[in-house]
Design a protein around this motif. Structure first.
Motif, PDB file in Angstrom:
ATOM      1  N   SER A   1      43.091  46.585  40.306  1.00  0.00           N
ATOM      2  CA  SER A   1      42.165  46.467  41.438  1.00  0.00           C
ATOM      3  C   SER A   1      42.369  47.599  42.431  1.00  0.00           C
ATOM      4  N   GLY A   2      41.256  48.263  42.773  1.00  0.00           N
ATOM      5  CA  GLY A   2      41.327  49.360  43.731  1.00  0.00           C
ATOM      6  C   GLY A   2      40.736  49.024  45.078  1.00  0.00           C
ATOM      7  N   GLY A   3      40.475  47.729  45.310  1.00  0.00           N
ATOM      8  CA  GLY A   3      39.903  47.349  46.600  1.00  0.00           C
ATOM      9  C   GLY A   3      39.755  45.850  46.720  1.00  0.00           C
ATOM     10  N   ARG A   4      39.407  45.412  47.916  1.00  0.00           N
ATOM     11  CA  ARG A   4      39.184  43.983  48.167  1.00  0.00           C
ATOM     12  C   ARG A   4      37.954  43.504  47.394  1.00  0.00           C
ATOM     13  N   SER A   5      38.018  42.283  46.892  1.00  0.00           N
ATOM     14  CA  SER A   5      36.894  41.739  46.145  1.00  0.00           C
ATOM     15  C   SER A   5      35.678  41.553  47.034  1.00  0.00           C
ATOM     16  N   GLY A   6      34.493  41.840  46.467  1.00  0.00           N
ATOM     17  CA  GLY A   6      33.252  41.643  47.195  1.00  0.00           C
ATOM     18  C   GLY A   6      32.716  40.231  47.074  1.00  0.00           C
ATOM     19  N   ASP A   7      33.396  39.376  46.309  1.00  0.00           N
ATOM     20  CA  ASP A   7      32.966  37.989  46.167  1.00  0.00           C
ATOM     21  C   ASP A   7      34.185  37.070  46.160  1.00  0.00           C
ATOM     22  N   ASP A   8      33.923  35.786  46.091  1.00  0.00           N
ATOM     23  CA  ASP A   8      35.003  34.796  46.162  1.00  0.00           C
ATOM     24  C   ASP A   8      35.740  34.703  44.827  1.00  0.00           C
ATOM     25  N   ILE A   9      37.062  34.675  44.898  1.00  0.00           N
ATOM     26  CA  ILE A   9      37.876  34.644  43.677  1.00  0.00           C
ATOM     27  C   ILE A   9      38.438  33.263  43.377  1.00  0.00           C
TER      28      ILE A   9
END
Length: 206
Positions: free
Chosen positions: A122-130
């Motif tokens: 992962s190269g960044g914060r997720s754009g949706d709910d995990i």
């Protein structure tokens, strides 16, 4: 039901950051996957490998049935094309591998007691709910390892991971070789994992 795992066999799914942000470092990502594959015992009855890329959506590059020889997997990884897209919808990617990769149809041997290992980059914060996809993966016994760059969310990576220490951080993807040994150690630990799964969760639809 106690599903006793067979440590001599593993199903390993690499869930790779294929977003626009990772394009320049994609050669480093492929190099890392090759390092991991080189340490596995690839064979249809030993270790199986799948590769999936995600950005706003997820795509399978090859599933667990596709290759049964190490050289073929290494060639396939070398030949990967960067997916592209934005943002990092990690939740959707996790749900995708749950529904389409960790399945008997795609070569998963979950119901045979073979350890199911997911390695997420992962190269960044997720754009949706995990949260829901993470729970569903854990319910079927998938052991997740997460590696994030400095732009990833540490708490998010720990939430995804099997245990907090299954989440590792690097400054950038070019530093992935520095965690190779740690990941291989987690692979070995995960291979001896014993999961308690109820029959409805193991054999029914979730």
């Amino acid at each position: 039901m106690c599903l006793i795992t067979d440590p001599s066999r593993r199903d390993v799914v690499f869930l790779l950051d294929g977003s626009d942000d990772s394009q320049e470092r994609f050669p480093d990502i492929k190099d890392f996957v090759q390092r991991m594959v080189a340490d596995l015992n690839i064979d249809s009855n030993k270790d199986r490998v799948a590769v999936v890329q995600y950005s706003n959506t997820a795509d399978v590059n090859f599933d667990l049935r596709r290759y049964s020889a190490q050289d073929d997997v290494l060639d396939a990884v070398r030949g990967l094309s960067h997916k592209g897209g934005y943002p990092h919808n990690i939740g959707a990617a996790l749900q995708y591998v749950r529904d389409h990769v960790f399945t008997s149809e795609s070569g998963s041997r979950l119901l045979e007691g073979v350890p199911q290992i997911l390695l997420l980059l992962s190269g960044g914060r997720s754009g949706d709910d995990i949260r829901t996809p993470v729970r569903k993966l854990k319910e079927i016994g998938v052991i997740s390892i997460a590696i994030g760059t400095i732009d990833a969310d540490t708490l998010e990576l720990q939430t995804i991971s099997h245990k907090p220490n299954y989440a590792l951080s690097v400054n950038d993807y070019e530093e992935l070789p520095s965690v190779t040994r740690d990941i291989l150690s987690l692979f070995r630990e995960a291979s001896h994992h014993v999961e308690e799964i109820t029959p409805t969760k193991a054999f029914g639809k979730i």
